[in-house]
Design a protein around this motif. Structure first.
Motif, PDB file in Angstrom:
ATOM      1  N   ASN A  63       0.811  -1.220   0.000  1.00 31.77           N
ATOM      2  CA  ASN A  63       0.000   0.000   0.000  1.00 31.77           C
ATOM      3  C   ASN A  63       0.847   1.275   0.000  1.00 31.77           C
ATOM      4  O   ASN A  63       0.764   2.088   0.921  1.00 31.77           O
ATOM      5  CB  ASN A  63      -0.965   0.018   1.187  1.00 31.77           C
ATOM      6  N   PRO A  64       1.672   1.477  -1.020  1.00 29.86           N
ATOM      7  CA  PRO A  64       2.547   2.661  -1.030  1.00 29.86           C
ATOM      8  C   PRO A  64       1.763   3.961  -1.086  1.00 29.86           C
ATOM      9  O   PRO A  64       0.729   4.050  -1.750  1.00 29.86           O
ATOM     10  CB  PRO A  64       3.383   2.465  -2.299  1.00 29.86           C
ATOM     11  N   GLN A  65       2.258   4.950  -0.336  1.00 27.76           N
ATOM     12  CA  GLN A  65       1.626   6.270  -0.285  1.00 27.76           C
ATOM     13  C   GLN A  65       2.706   7.338  -0.302  1.00 27.76           C
ATOM     14  O   GLN A  65       3.706   7.206   0.406  1.00 27.76           O
ATOM     15  CB  GLN A  65       0.820   6.427   1.008  1.00 27.76           C
ATOM     16  N   PRO A  66       2.496   8.399  -1.075  1.00 28.25           N
ATOM     17  CA  PRO A  66       3.462   9.508  -1.024  1.00 28.25           C
ATOM     18  C   PRO A  66       3.337  10.233   0.316  1.00 28.25           C
ATOM     19  O   PRO A  66       2.257  10.312   0.892  1.00 28.25           O
ATOM     20  CB  PRO A  66       3.046  10.402  -2.184  1.00 28.25           C
ATOM     21  N   ILE A  67       4.438  10.738   0.820  1.00 27.87           N
ATOM     22  CA  ILE A  67       4.438  11.462   2.090  1.00 27.87           C
ATOM     23  C   ILE A  67       4.852  12.897   1.801  1.00 27.87           C
ATOM     24  O   ILE A  67       6.034  13.181   1.604  1.00 27.87           O
ATOM     25  CB  ILE A  67       5.423  10.840   3.096  1.00 27.87           C
ATOM     26  N   SER A  68       3.905  13.789   1.792  1.00 28.35           N
ATOM     27  CA  SER A  68       4.215  15.180   1.445  1.00 28.35           C
ATOM     28  C   SER A  68       5.078  15.857   2.501  1.00 28.35           C
ATOM     29  O   SER A  68       5.939  16.665   2.174  1.00 28.35           O
ATOM     30  CB  SER A  68       2.920  15.970   1.235  1.00 28.35           C
ATOM     31  N   GLU A  69       4.905  15.493   3.783  1.00 31.16           N
ATOM     32  CA  GLU A  69       5.704  16.137   4.830  1.00 31.16           C
ATOM     33  C   GLU A  69       7.167  15.712   4.776  1.00 31.16           C
ATOM     34  O   GLU A  69       8.011  16.301   5.425  1.00 31.16           O
ATOM     35  CB  GLU A  69       5.117  15.882   6.226  1.00 31.16           C
ATOM     36  N   ARG A  70       7.498  14.695   4.009  1.00 26.94           N
ATOM     37  CA  ARG A  70       8.893  14.268   3.857  1.00 26.94           C
ATOM     38  C   ARG A  70       9.374  14.505   2.430  1.00 26.94           C
ATOM     39  O   ARG A  70      10.167  13.745   1.886  1.00 26.94           O
ATOM     40  CB  ARG A  70       9.033  12.792   4.202  1.00 26.94           C
ATOM     41  N   ASN A  71       8.873  15.549   1.808  1.00 25.12           N
ATOM     42  CA  ASN A  71       9.344  15.952   0.492  1.00 25.12           C
ATOM     43  C   ASN A  71       9.181  14.838  -0.545  1.00 25.12           C
ATOM     44  O   ASN A  71      10.106  14.494  -1.268  1.00 25.12           O
ATOM     45  CB  ASN A  71      10.807  16.409   0.587  1.00 25.12           C
ATOM     46  N   ASN A  72       7.993  14.262  -0.567  1.00 23.06           N
ATOM     47  CA  ASN A  72       7.630  13.235  -1.544  1.00 23.06           C
ATOM     48  C   ASN A  72       8.340  11.903  -1.378  1.00 23.06           C
ATOM     49  O   ASN A  72       8.604  11.193  -2.345  1.00 23.06           O
ATOM     50  CB  ASN A  72       7.796  13.744  -2.978  1.00 23.06           C
ATOM     51  N   ALA A  73       8.671  11.551  -0.158  1.00 20.98           N
ATOM     52  CA  ALA A  73       9.127  10.192   0.111  1.00 20.98           C
ATOM     53  C   ALA A  73       7.929   9.267  -0.099  1.00 20.98           C
ATOM     54  O   ALA A  73       6.801   9.725  -0.296  1.00 20.98           O
ATOM     55  CB  ALA A  73       9.638  10.087   1.550  1.00 20.98           C
ATOM     56  N   VAL A  74       8.168   7.974  -0.061  1.00 18.88           N
ATOM     57  CA  VAL A  74       7.068   7.016  -0.198  1.00 18.88           C
ATOM     58  C   VAL A  74       7.065   6.113   1.029  1.00 18.88           C
ATOM     59  O   VAL A  74       8.099   5.585   1.435  1.00 18.88           O
ATOM     60  CB  VAL A  74       7.213   6.174  -1.490  1.00 18.88           C
ATOM     61  N   ARG A  75       5.888   5.953   1.617  1.00 14.99           N
ATOM     62  CA  ARG A  75       5.696   5.063   2.764  1.00 14.99           C
ATOM     63  C   ARG A  75       5.021   3.795   2.261  1.00 14.99           C
ATOM     64  O   ARG A  75       4.114   3.848   1.436  1.00 14.99           O
ATOM     65  CB  ARG A  75       4.822   5.729   3.819  1.00 14.99           C
ATOM     66  N   PHE A  76       5.500   2.654   2.774  1.00 12.41           N
ATOM     67  CA  PHE A  76       4.880   1.377   2.440  1.00 12.41           C
ATOM     68  C   PHE A  76       4.967   0.481   3.667  1.00 12.41           C
ATOM     69  O   PHE A  76       5.636   0.818   4.639  1.00 12.41           O
ATOM     70  CB  PHE A  76       5.534   0.741   1.200  1.00 12.41           C
ATOM     71  N   TRP A  77       4.257  -0.622   3.639  1.00 14.04           N
ATOM     72  CA  TRP A  77       4.137  -1.456   4.832  1.00 14.04           C
ATOM     73  C   TRP A  77       4.605  -2.873   4.567  1.00 14.04           C
ATOM     74  O   TRP A  77       4.340  -3.442   3.514  1.00 14.04           O
ATOM     75  CB  TRP A  77       2.691  -1.474   5.320  1.00 14.04           C
ATOM     76  N   GLY A  78       5.299  -3.410   5.548  1.00 16.97           N
ATOM     77  CA  GLY A  78       5.728  -4.795   5.503  1.00 16.97           C
ATOM     78  C   GLY A  78       5.128  -5.557   6.669  1.00 16.97           C
ATOM     79  O   GLY A  78       4.519  -4.974   7.566  1.00 16.97           O
ATOM     80  N   ARG A  79       5.313  -6.873   6.647  1.00 20.07           N
ATOM     81  CA  ARG A  79       4.824  -7.737   7.723  1.00 20.07           C
ATOM     82  C   ARG A  79       5.930  -8.671   8.176  1.00 20.07           C
ATOM     83  O   ARG A  79       6.621  -9.263   7.362  1.00 20.07           O
ATOM     84  CB  ARG A  79       3.659  -8.586   7.259  1.00 20.07           C
ATOM     85  N   ASP A  80       6.059  -8.777   9.484  1.00 18.87           N
ATOM     86  CA  ASP A  80       6.902  -9.783  10.111  1.00 18.87           C
ATOM     87  C   ASP A  80       5.962 -10.607  10.982  1.00 18.87           C
ATOM     88  O   ASP A  80       5.674 -10.236  12.119  1.00 18.87           O
ATOM     89  CB  ASP A  80       8.002  -9.127  10.939  1.00 18.87           C
ATOM     90  N   GLY A  81       5.428 -11.678  10.422  1.00 22.15           N
ATOM     91  CA  GLY A  81       4.394 -12.448  11.119  1.00 22.15           C
ATOM     92  C   GLY A  81       3.159 -11.591  11.294  1.00 22.15           C
ATOM     93  O   GLY A  81       2.607 -11.063  10.336  1.00 22.15           O
ATOM     94  N   ASP A  82       2.747 -11.384  12.543  1.00 21.22           N
ATOM     95  CA  ASP A  82       1.573 -10.548  12.838  1.00 21.22           C
ATOM     96  C   ASP A  82       1.931  -9.083  12.998  1.00 21.22           C
ATOM     97  O   ASP A  82       1.049  -8.241  13.145  1.00 21.22           O
ATOM     98  CB  ASP A  82       0.891 -11.037  14.128  1.00 21.22           C
TER      99      ASP A  82
END
Length: 117
Positions: free
Chosen positions: A38-57
């Motif tokens: 679920n990547p999302q641009p992060i405007s407060e970090r000058n267009n960085a991209v946030r995404f999510w990973g999983r380690d088990g639960d």
């Protein structure tokens, strides 16, 4: 198995060694997968991209800086989210490497900087 190995009666296979170490709690069972990044641009970090990973639960927040996207993934003057999606396997690999090396931010997240690549 251990006794036979110690007395030179049997060669031991790597899989047996890993099983023994696992039983003794001496292997790292952590993983970092990206089933729903679920990547999302992060405007407060000058267009960085946030995404999510999983380690088990456990859900692990990951980010890649704009500079890293520009410097290493030909992101100059391009939509950062599109650049991320085009390079998601390589970016996921870098996030996993940092996570498993315990090179985390103070809040437990993973931030990929241009100097990490």
């Amino acid at each position: 198995t251990i006794s036979r190995f110690e007395s030179d009666e049997k060669d031991i296979q790597l899989s047996s060694v890993l099983n023994i170490l696992g039983v003794l709690g001496m292997t790292d069972q952590r993983r970092l997968d990206f089933p729903e990044a679920n990547p999302q641009p992060i405007s407060e970090r000058n267009n960085a991209v946030r995404f999510w990973g999983r380690d088990g639960d456990k859900r692990v927040r990951c980010e890649i800086s704009r500079e890293a996207l520009d410097d290493h993934y030909q992101g100059n003057d391009k939509d950062k989210l599109k650049v991320f999606k085009e390079n998601q396997p390589a970016i996921g690999h870098e996030a996993r490497r940092k996570y498993l090396d315990d090179r985390l931010e103070p809040d437990g997240s993973v931030l990929i900087r241009t100097t990490d690549l």
